[in-house]
Motif scaffolding. Structure first.
Motif, PDB file in Angstrom:
ATOM      1  N   GLY A 109      38.214  33.498  32.581  1.00 27.34           N
ATOM      2  CA  GLY A 109      37.718  33.007  31.604  1.00 27.34           C
ATOM      3  C   GLY A 109      37.236  34.083  30.559  1.00 27.34           C
ATOM      4  O   GLY A 109      37.684  34.376  29.115  1.00 27.34           O
ATOM      5  N   LEU A 110      36.709  35.212  31.049  1.00 27.89           N
ATOM      6  CA  LEU A 110      36.258  36.470  30.079  1.00 27.89           C
ATOM      7  C   LEU A 110      37.476  37.093  29.830  1.00 27.89           C
ATOM      8  O   LEU A 110      37.608  37.574  28.511  1.00 27.89           O
ATOM      9  CB  LEU A 110      35.311  37.089  30.902  1.00 27.89           C
TER      10      LEU A 110
ATOM     11  N   ARG B  45      30.297  39.150  35.244  1.00 20.51           N
ATOM     12  CA  ARG B  45      29.485  39.924  33.990  1.00 20.51           C
ATOM     13  C   ARG B  45      28.321  40.736  34.378  1.00 20.51           C
ATOM     14  O   ARG B  45      28.502  42.001  34.065  1.00 20.51           O
ATOM     15  CB  ARG B  45      28.796  38.709  33.267  1.00 20.51           C
TER      16      ARG B  45
ATOM     17  N   ALA C  20      31.858  33.787  37.508  1.00 25.29           N
ATOM     18  CA  ALA C  20      31.685  34.519  36.118  1.00 25.29           C
ATOM     19  C   ALA C  20      30.344  35.284  36.138  1.00 25.29           C
ATOM     20  O   ALA C  20      30.460  36.222  35.487  1.00 25.29           O
ATOM     21  CB  ALA C  20      31.720  33.407  35.455  1.00 25.29           C
ATOM     22  N   ASP C  21      29.405  34.750  36.701  1.00 26.42           N
ATOM     23  CA  ASP C  21      28.054  35.496  36.490  1.00 26.42           C
ATOM     24  C   ASP C  21      28.095  36.626  36.965  1.00 26.42           C
ATOM     25  O   ASP C  21      27.658  37.557  36.796  1.00 26.42           O
ATOM     26  CB  ASP C  21      27.062  34.477  36.827  1.00 26.42           C
TER      27      ASP C  21
ATOM     28  N   CYS D 271      41.338  42.077  36.759  1.00 28.19           N
ATOM     29  CA  CYS D 271      40.401  40.824  36.887  1.00 28.19           C
ATOM     30  C   CYS D 271      39.870  40.580  38.106  1.00 28.19           C
ATOM     31  O   CYS D 271      40.591  40.085  39.125  1.00 28.19           O
ATOM     32  CB  CYS D 271      41.551  39.645  36.473  1.00 28.19           C
TER      33      CYS D 271
ATOM     34  N   THR E 124      34.499  44.637  31.932  1.00 20.59           N
ATOM     35  CA  THR E 124      34.130  43.481  31.411  1.00 20.59           C
ATOM     36  C   THR E 124      34.141  43.455  29.908  1.00 20.59           C
ATOM     37  O   THR E 124      34.379  44.216  29.356  1.00 20.59           O
ATOM     38  CB  THR E 124      32.673  43.096  31.816  1.00 20.59           C
ATOM     39  N   SER E 125      33.864  42.162  29.503  1.00 22.11           N
ATOM     40  CA  SER E 125      33.847  41.726  28.238  1.00 22.11           C
ATOM     41  C   SER E 125      33.357  42.713  26.992  1.00 22.11           C
ATOM     42  O   SER E 125      32.216  43.296  27.263  1.00 22.11           O
ATOM     43  CB  SER E 125      33.283  40.225  27.662  1.00 22.11           C
TER      44      SER E 125
ATOM     45  N   ASP F 115      36.827  32.420  38.212  1.00 24.07           N
ATOM     46  CA  ASP F 115      36.050  32.063  37.375  1.00 24.07           C
ATOM     47  C   ASP F 115      34.323  31.094  38.157  1.00 24.07           C
ATOM     48  O   ASP F 115      33.555  31.179  37.293  1.00 24.07           O
ATOM     49  CB  ASP F 115      36.452  30.835  36.573  1.00 24.07           C
TER      50      ASP F 115
ATOM     51  N   TYR G 191      35.897  41.583  34.911  1.00 20.79           N
ATOM     52  CA  TYR G 191      36.134  40.459  34.392  1.00 20.79           C
ATOM     53  C   TYR G 191      36.532  39.306  35.535  1.00 20.79           C
ATOM     54  O   TYR G 191      36.924  39.464  36.500  1.00 20.79           O
ATOM     55  CB  TYR G 191      37.721  40.665  33.639  1.00 20.79           C
ATOM     56  N   CYS G 192      36.632  38.138  34.861  1.00 20.99           N
ATOM     57  CA  CYS G 192      37.100  37.023  35.547  1.00 20.99           C
ATOM     58  C   CYS G 192      37.973  36.319  34.387  1.00 20.99           C
ATOM     59  O   CYS G 192      37.900  36.573  33.283  1.00 20.99           O
ATOM     60  CB  CYS G 192      35.997  35.937  36.085  1.00 20.99           C
TER      61      CYS G 192
END
Ligand SMILES: [Zn+2]
Ligand SMILES: [Zn+2]
Length: 255
Positions: free
Chosen positions: A203-204, A195, A191-192, A184, A162-163, A188, A200-201
């Motif tokens: 956006g991230l 994270r 997204a929560d 990925c 993840t990010s 999105d 990843y999604c």
């Protein structure tokens, strides 16, 4: 250098296989269910397995691989590379005589059929001219990615991630990246969850790719079965100028 996608899905069923990539014919990056499609001769040529982390979708075929090759590995053990925390989990939770025999001590502890080689992010290993560097990533368990360079061409694989800043800084420390396989797992809408579960999604991932100075071709992996088209559409909308491709089992890339 040849990279073959054996499995790149977040799940199984039909054509779906979980994560495994074959580099030339002797190296695996992860050992998910895609490995089960190789014939016995191809399995026997595998000498090194570089694991991103110990989650089942990335290690499912490792216990079966060692068992299948048991007699052939007695003179030349299979070497499994990973961060120490990952190897500890494999030892305590899989190769523990309950889930599976302890192949680290078979047929005897002095000459086992499988050997663990701990590696830390930043460490590099040279295997017949292929320079393999472990990359730092962020997931929910001890995890890593890998960068492989051969004759100037460079490939990188994120594993589950993840990010973060570290992975991108490690890739930027080199002057070249031709191809990136990055996960990925979620759309999105989730997204929560992405994270919280260390994935990843779109956006991230789009935000993190802004940190990368290179412009590699990008293969997207670990898509959830049934969500592939949606995630790829979202990725395309976030990053219209990136060269993005949905990976499939059987894809072969030559660098
Ligand atoms: Zn995972
Ligand atoms: Zn995974």
């Amino acid at each position: 250098m040849q990279i073959e996608i054996l499995g790149c899905s977040g799940g199984i069923g039909g054509v779906h296989r979980t994560t495994a990539l074959r580099v030339d014919d002797d190296i695996l990056l992860d050992c998910g269910t895609g490995v089960g499609d190789l014939d016995e001769a191809a399995l026997a040529r595998i000498r090194h397995v570089f694991l991103s982390h110990p989650h089942m979708d990335h290690v499912a075929c490792l216990p079966l691989l060692v068992d299948t090759l048991f007699s052939r590995l007695q003179d030349d053990p299979l070497i499994v590379h990973a961060v120490p925390g990952c190897l500890d989990i494999l030892r305590s939770d899989i190769f523990n005589w309950r889930i599976w025999p302890d192949f680290l001590s078979l047929p005897n502890p002095d000459r086992p059929v499988m050997r663990f080689e701990p590696m830390e992010p930043g460490m590099r290993l040279d295997l017949d001219g292929r320079r393999i560097e472990m990359l730092p990533v962020r997931h929910t368990v001890p995890a890593a990615g890998y960068r492989i360079e051969h004759q100037g061409a460079a490939f990188a694989y994120s594993g589950d991630c993840t990010s973060n800043d570290e992975l991108w800084a490690a890739l930027n420390a080199h002057d070249r990246l031709d191809m990136l396989v990055v996960e990925c797992a979620f759309s999105d809408d989730e997204a929560d969850l992405a994270r919280r579960s260390g994935h990843y999604c779109p956006g991230l991932l789009a935000a993190d790719l802004e940190k990368l100075v290179h412009r590699p071709s990008i293969g997207v992996t670990h898509l959830k079965p049934g969500e592939e088209a949606k995630v790829m559409q979202e990725l395309g909308r976030c990053m219209p100028d990136r060269e993005l491709r949905r990976l499939s089992s059987g894809d072969v890339f030559r660098l």
